[in-house]
Design a protein around this motif. Structure first.
Motif, PDB file in Angstrom:
ATOM      1  N   UNK A  54      13.239 -13.656  -1.229  1.00  0.00           N
ATOM      2  CA  UNK A  54      11.877 -13.193  -1.022  1.00  0.00           C
ATOM      3  C   UNK A  54      10.985 -13.717  -2.139  1.00  0.00           C
ATOM      4  N   UNK A  55       9.888 -14.350  -1.752  1.00  0.00           N
ATOM      5  CA  UNK A  55       8.969 -14.955  -2.732  1.00  0.00           C
ATOM      6  C   UNK A  55       8.409 -13.909  -3.687  1.00  0.00           C
ATOM      7  N   UNK A  56       8.249 -14.282  -4.955  1.00  0.00           N
ATOM      8  CA  UNK A  56       7.552 -13.393  -5.884  1.00  0.00           C
ATOM      9  C   UNK A  56       6.074 -13.278  -5.485  1.00  0.00           C
ATOM     10  N   UNK A  57       5.522 -12.098  -5.685  1.00  0.00           N
ATOM     11  CA  UNK A  57       4.128 -11.832  -5.354  1.00  0.00           C
ATOM     12  C   UNK A  57       3.469 -11.151  -6.549  1.00  0.00           C
ATOM     13  N   UNK A  58       2.254 -11.576  -6.853  1.00  0.00           N
ATOM     14  CA  UNK A  58       1.480 -10.962  -7.932  1.00  0.00           C
ATOM     15  C   UNK A  58       0.176 -10.433  -7.358  1.00  0.00           C
ATOM     16  N   UNK A  59      -0.196  -9.213  -7.757  1.00  0.00           N
ATOM     17  CA  UNK A  59      -1.427  -8.574  -7.308  1.00  0.00           C
ATOM     18  C   UNK A  59      -2.190  -8.117  -8.549  1.00  0.00           C
ATOM     19  N   UNK A  60      -3.489  -8.409  -8.575  1.00  0.00           N
ATOM     20  CA  UNK A  60      -4.319  -7.979  -9.709  1.00  0.00           C
ATOM     21  C   UNK A  60      -5.460  -7.107  -9.222  1.00  0.00           C
ATOM     22  N   UNK A  61      -5.655  -6.013  -9.943  1.00  0.00           N
ATOM     23  CA  UNK A  61      -6.758  -5.085  -9.722  1.00  0.00           C
ATOM     24  C   UNK A  61      -7.576  -5.003 -11.002  1.00  0.00           C
ATOM     25  N   UNK A  62      -8.883  -4.847 -10.865  1.00  0.00           N
ATOM     26  CA  UNK A  62      -9.741  -4.625 -12.027  1.00  0.00           C
ATOM     27  C   UNK A  62     -10.597  -3.406 -11.782  1.00  0.00           C
TER      28      UNK A  62
END
Length: 139
Positions: A54-62
């Motif tokens: 499973x591909x790595x996933x990055x999520x960013x919130x500000x």
């Protein structure tokens, strides 16, 4: 603690995705009270160029005035034959309301929404079956 996540018109994500993000932050145990930004990294520890996974996933919130805003969602994959390296395969940029795919470049609005919907649906399912280890980093 519930994160109030502000949706971006034109690139809305389903409530199931918001729940994944909220649950990951809560389970991560890193308090976000005074943080200005939160980055979540979802990784399959067995993912490799040889065996897949499973591909790595990055999520960013500000942090905005009273809520959190999605900044980006990035899906990485190994590419290359002799010396594979992780590259951005799908990149969702909420500030410019566009979706990028490494084989097609920036997609038009319809294609971007379709790819985002498919990607999010799969991502939520993978998260729900326990494919990812999650790291939460605050700034």
């Amino acid at each position: 603690m519930a994160l109030q996540i502000e949706q971006v018109s034109g690139l809305k994500v389903p409530d199931s995705f918001i729940c994944v993000i909220t649950n990951a932050v809560i389970e991560g145990g890193d308090p976000v009270g005074r943080a200005k930004a939160v980055t979540l990294n979802f990784k399959d520890p067995d993912y490799s160029p040889e065996t897949g996974g499973f591909h790595p996933v990055e999520v960013r919130l500000e942090k905005q005035a009273t809520s959190w805003q999605l900044i980006y969602i990035t899906d990485f994959s190994y590419q290359g034959r002799h010396t594979p390296e992780l590259i951005k395969e799908i990149d969702v940029c909420f500030s410019i309301k566009q979706v990028y795919h490494f084989l097609a470049g920036w997609l038009n609005a319809r294609e971007g929404k379709e790819l985002l919907a498919l990607f999010i649906s799969n991502f939520v399912e993978y998260y729900n079956i326990g494919c990812y280890q999650v790291t939460v980093t605050t700034e």
